[in-house]
Design a protein around this motif. Structure first.
Motif, PDB file in Angstrom:
ATOM      1  N   ALA A  73       0.825  -1.220   0.000  1.00  0.00           N
ATOM      2  CA  ALA A  73       0.000   0.000   0.000  1.00  0.00           C
ATOM      3  C   ALA A  73       0.860   1.272   0.000  1.00  0.00           C
ATOM      4  O   ALA A  73       0.518   2.262  -0.642  1.00  0.00           O
ATOM      5  CB  ALA A  73      -0.915   0.005   1.227  1.00  0.00           C
ATOM      6  N   LEU A 149      -7.511   3.977   4.547  1.00  0.00           N
ATOM      7  CA  LEU A 149      -7.360   3.380   5.880  1.00  0.00           C
ATOM      8  C   LEU A 149      -7.953   4.274   6.967  1.00  0.00           C
ATOM      9  O   LEU A 149      -8.653   3.790   7.865  1.00  0.00           O
ATOM     10  CB  LEU A 149      -5.873   3.107   6.170  1.00  0.00           C
ATOM     11  N   ARG A 169      -5.695  16.338   3.079  1.00  0.00           N
ATOM     12  CA  ARG A 169      -5.156  17.443   2.269  1.00  0.00           C
ATOM     13  C   ARG A 169      -6.302  18.270   1.689  1.00  0.00           C
ATOM     14  O   ARG A 169      -6.310  19.475   1.751  1.00  0.00           O
ATOM     15  CB  ARG A 169      -4.277  16.871   1.158  1.00  0.00           C
ATOM     16  N   LEU A 200      -0.895   8.863   7.829  1.00  0.00           N
ATOM     17  CA  LEU A 200      -0.468   9.649   6.664  1.00  0.00           C
ATOM     18  C   LEU A 200       0.576   8.881   5.861  1.00  0.00           C
ATOM     19  O   LEU A 200       1.388   8.164   6.441  1.00  0.00           O
ATOM     20  CB  LEU A 200       0.162  10.964   7.132  1.00  0.00           C
ATOM     21  N   GLY A 228       1.324   5.090  10.257  1.00  0.00           N
ATOM     22  CA  GLY A 228       1.557   5.557   8.879  1.00  0.00           C
ATOM     23  C   GLY A 228       2.975   5.219   8.436  1.00  0.00           C
ATOM     24  O   GLY A 228       3.238   4.120   7.936  1.00  0.00           O
ATOM     25  N   ASP A 253       4.294   1.601  15.289  1.00  0.00           N
ATOM     26  CA  ASP A 253       4.359   0.386  14.463  1.00  0.00           C
ATOM     27  C   ASP A 253       5.329   0.575  13.298  1.00  0.00           C
ATOM     28  O   ASP A 253       5.670  -0.385  12.612  1.00  0.00           O
ATOM     29  CB  ASP A 253       2.949   0.107  13.915  1.00  0.00           C
ATOM     30  N   ALA A 280      -1.240  -3.583   9.757  1.00  0.00           N
ATOM     31  CA  ALA A 280      -2.079  -4.045   8.636  1.00  0.00           C
ATOM     32  C   ALA A 280      -1.218  -4.783   7.608  1.00  0.00           C
ATOM     33  O   ALA A 280      -0.828  -4.208   6.598  1.00  0.00           O
ATOM     34  CB  ALA A 280      -2.802  -2.873   7.988  1.00  0.00           C
ATOM     35  N   TYR A 314       1.781  10.477  -3.284  1.00  0.00           N
ATOM     36  CA  TYR A 314       1.014   9.362  -2.734  1.00  0.00           C
ATOM     37  C   TYR A 314      -0.156   9.065  -3.632  1.00  0.00           C
ATOM     38  O   TYR A 314      -0.453   9.837  -4.531  1.00  0.00           O
ATOM     39  CB  TYR A 314       0.537   9.646  -1.310  1.00  0.00           C
TER      40      TYR A 314
HETATM   41  P1  NAP Z   1      -4.472   7.096   1.015  1.00  0.00           P
HETATM   42  O1  NAP Z   1      -5.798   6.472   0.680  1.00  0.00           O
HETATM   43  O2  NAP Z   1      -3.615   7.631  -0.089  1.00  0.00           O
HETATM   44  O3  NAP Z   1      -4.765   8.272   2.082  1.00  0.00           O
HETATM   45  C1  NAP Z   1      -3.799   9.185   2.494  1.00  0.00           C
HETATM   46  C2  NAP Z   1      -4.484  10.258   3.328  1.00  0.00           C
HETATM   47  O4  NAP Z   1      -3.493  11.184   3.785  1.00  0.00           O
HETATM   48  C3  NAP Z   1      -5.504  11.061   2.515  1.00  0.00           C
HETATM   49  O5  NAP Z   1      -6.614  11.396   3.304  1.00  0.00           O
HETATM   50  C4  NAP Z   1      -4.707  12.327   2.156  1.00  0.00           C
HETATM   51  O6  NAP Z   1      -5.525  13.465   1.917  1.00  0.00           O
HETATM   52  C5  NAP Z   1      -3.891  12.503   3.415  1.00  0.00           C
HETATM   53  N1  NAP Z   1      -2.712  13.315   3.162  1.00  0.00           N
HETATM   54  C6  NAP Z   1      -1.637  13.035   2.401  1.00  0.00           C
HETATM   55  N2  NAP Z   1      -0.769  14.064   2.393  1.00  0.00           N
HETATM   56  C7  NAP Z   1      -1.331  15.033   3.166  1.00  0.00           C
HETATM   57  C8  NAP Z   1      -0.933  16.335   3.541  1.00  0.00           C
HETATM   58  N3  NAP Z   1       0.209  16.863   3.121  1.00  0.00           N
HETATM   59  N4  NAP Z   1      -1.768  17.031   4.326  1.00  0.00           N
HETATM   60  C9  NAP Z   1      -2.941  16.504   4.759  1.00  0.00           C
HETATM   61  N5  NAP Z   1      -3.379  15.268   4.447  1.00  0.00           N
HETATM   62  C10 NAP Z   1      -2.566  14.546   3.657  1.00  0.00           C
HETATM   63  O7  NAP Z   1      -3.568   6.078   1.833  1.00  0.00           O
HETATM   64  P2  NAP Z   1      -4.048   4.847   2.745  1.00  0.00           P
HETATM   65  O8  NAP Z   1      -4.322   3.655   1.908  1.00  0.00           O
HETATM   66  O9  NAP Z   1      -5.103   5.322   3.675  1.00  0.00           O
HETATM   67  O10 NAP Z   1      -2.691   4.541   3.544  1.00  0.00           O
HETATM   68  C11 NAP Z   1      -2.075   5.537   4.363  1.00  0.00           C
HETATM   69  C12 NAP Z   1      -0.673   5.109   4.734  1.00  0.00           C
HETATM   70  O11 NAP Z   1      -0.710   4.050   5.688  1.00  0.00           O
HETATM   71  C13 NAP Z   1       0.154   4.507   3.592  1.00  0.00           C
HETATM   72  O12 NAP Z   1       0.698   5.514   2.781  1.00  0.00           O
HETATM   73  C14 NAP Z   1       1.224   3.734   4.341  1.00  0.00           C
HETATM   74  O13 NAP Z   1       2.307   4.595   4.581  1.00  0.00           O
HETATM   75  C15 NAP Z   1       0.545   3.405   5.672  1.00  0.00           C
HETATM   76  N6  NAP Z   1       0.336   1.947   5.845  1.00  0.00           N
HETATM   77  C16 NAP Z   1       0.839   1.364   6.959  1.00  0.00           C
HETATM   78  C17 NAP Z   1       0.654   0.004   7.166  1.00  0.00           C
HETATM   79  C18 NAP Z   1       1.185  -0.673   8.410  1.00  0.00           C
HETATM   80  O14 NAP Z   1       1.098  -1.904   8.518  1.00  0.00           O
HETATM   81  N7  NAP Z   1       1.700   0.058   9.362  1.00  0.00           N
HETATM   82  C19 NAP Z   1      -0.057  -0.756   6.229  1.00  0.00           C
HETATM   83  C20 NAP Z   1      -0.570  -0.132   5.116  1.00  0.00           C
HETATM   84  C21 NAP Z   1      -0.363   1.234   4.929  1.00  0.00           C
HETATM   85  P3  NAP Z   1      -6.583  13.476   0.697  1.00  0.00           P
HETATM   86  O15 NAP Z   1      -7.707  12.570   1.147  1.00  0.00           O
HETATM   87  O16 NAP Z   1      -7.013  14.897   0.609  1.00  0.00           O
HETATM   88  O17 NAP Z   1      -5.846  12.966  -0.505  1.00  0.00           O
END
Ligand code: NAP
Length: 314
Positions: A73, A149, A169, A200, A228, A253, A280, A314
């Motif tokens: 992801a 997420l 954002r 994020l 994140g 994490d 996740a 992203y």
């Molecule tokens: P996503 O659907 O691309 O969502 C990213 C969110 O962050 C969106 O709401 C986006 O805003 C917001 N965002 C990004 N840059 C921003 C900024 N500069 N200011 C304000 N908001 C901002 O990603 P996702 O699928 O939810 O996944 C999020 C992250 O989780 C991944 O990128 C990864 O790093 C992490 N992750 C971690 C695990 C783990 O096991 N720990 C597993 C999977 C993923 P908008 O809605 O306006 O675009």
């Protein structure tokens, strides 16, 4: 004739072969081949590749790619390595991954909400001491990142009676969630958050976002959950705020360096819970189905799945 689909990764032979088996079962009409076993002609013809943090030098040997499908992801590493190549990049967008993350957000929110770190410490000290109880409705959870997420995590927290606000954002409409954007919006969310959950992506804009100045704006004794990416939080600043007691506990994490080095002081910190990037994990079965659907749609219509915005990061 259909081109074969290279699977390009730096995984162990066993891990790569498990993925190739699973992907092949999900799309029996396609031929998925480990990059290492590709002929020069097959490499030349490939228009799609499936990738898992590949060596960019391997991907460079596939000159006619139109798009690549990552099985993860997060995309910060893929963008660093492959962002300047002419093909599009699709990341894994899987409802099962969102469900697993929302479950983890709920689990670790309850861990902080029900004072489990403090009760574990009391048990070690044989202290029989009841801490004050707060209802979920008296607790605000601030979610940074309301994407695939974060928005499902918000729903799950709401279903348990928590108040939820969040930051993205672009402004967005999520039922019963106070959504903010921009720098002022970030401050509002942080100021309200009894528990701050970071979901994020890592981009130039989010790197180091949660520094001393920002984290010191939480209500006194707040908790932090970072699921994140590690470098969104400035570790030294987090440690200072935990020492000062303005933050009570952090569940981490994700880290700048993974696995977390043995010599890291985070391992033994009483106010930090260290998790080995497990909030996740990718589910191979559902991921393979999503990848197969994306590839079928492309073969049938030429339509690409949602791709990563290389400028936004992203
Ligand atoms: P996503 O659907 O691309 O969502 C990213 C969110 O962050 C969106 O709401 C986006 O805003 C917001 N965002 C990004 N840059 C921003 C900024 N500069 N200011 C304000 N908001 C901002 O990603 P996702 O699928 O939810 O996944 C999020 C992250 O989780 C991944 O990128 C990864 O790093 C992490 N992750 C971690 C695990 C783990 O096991 N720990 C597993 C999977 C993923 P908008 O809605 O306006 O675009």
């Amino acid at each position: 004739m259909r081109s074969v689909i290279p699977y390009v990764s730096q995984q162990s032979e066993q891990e790569a072969s498990d993925w190739i088996d699973r992907l092949s079962r999900s799309m029996p009409d396609e031929q998925i081949v480990d990059f290492k076993e590709l002929s020069i002609e097959q490499a030349r013809q490939a228009d799609i590749a499936i990738i898992a943090n590949p060596d960019p030098a391997d991907v460079a040997k596939l000159p006619n790619l139109k798009w690549v499908q990552s099985v993860w992801a997060g995309v910060e590493r893929v963008l660093t390595d492959l962002g300047n190549r002419p093909f599009e990049i699709a990341r894994l967008v899987d409802p099962e991954l969102a469900r697993t993350m929302a479950e983890a957000v709920l689990a670790w929110t309850l861990y902080l909400h029900r004072d489990m770190p403090a009760y574990a410490d009391q048990q070690r000290r044989k202290a029989w001491n009841e801490l004050p109880y707060r209802k979920p409705g008296d607790r605000t959870i601030g979610i940074l990142g309301l994407g695939k997420l974060g928005s499902l995590s918000a729903d799950v927290l709401l279903s348990q009676g928590f108040k939820v606000c969040g930051w993205s954002r672009r402004p967005k409409d999520l039922k019963n969630v106070e959504v903010y954007s921009g720098q002022d919006g970030l401050i509002k969310v942080v100021e309200k958050a009894d528990i701050l959950v970071c979901l994020l992506p890592l981009t130039p804009d989010t790197m180091g976002l949660l520094n001393a100045e920002m984290l010191s704006k939480t209500p006194s004794g707040a908790g932090l959950i970072n699921f994140g990416r590690g470098p969104v939080v400035v570790t030294e600043d987090l440690l200072r705020l935990l020492e000062a007691g303005s933050l009570k506990h952090a569940v981490l994490d994700v880290f700048e360096h993974e696995p977390l080095p043995k010599e890291s002081s985070l391992w033994n910190h009483p106010a930090i819970t260290v998790l080995p990037h497990i909030s996740a994990p990718t589910d191979q079965e559902s991921a393979a189905k999503i990848v197969a659907d994306n590839i079928h749609r492309y073969r049938a219509t030429g339509e690409l799945p949602e791709t990563v915005d290389k400028v936004r990061g992203y």
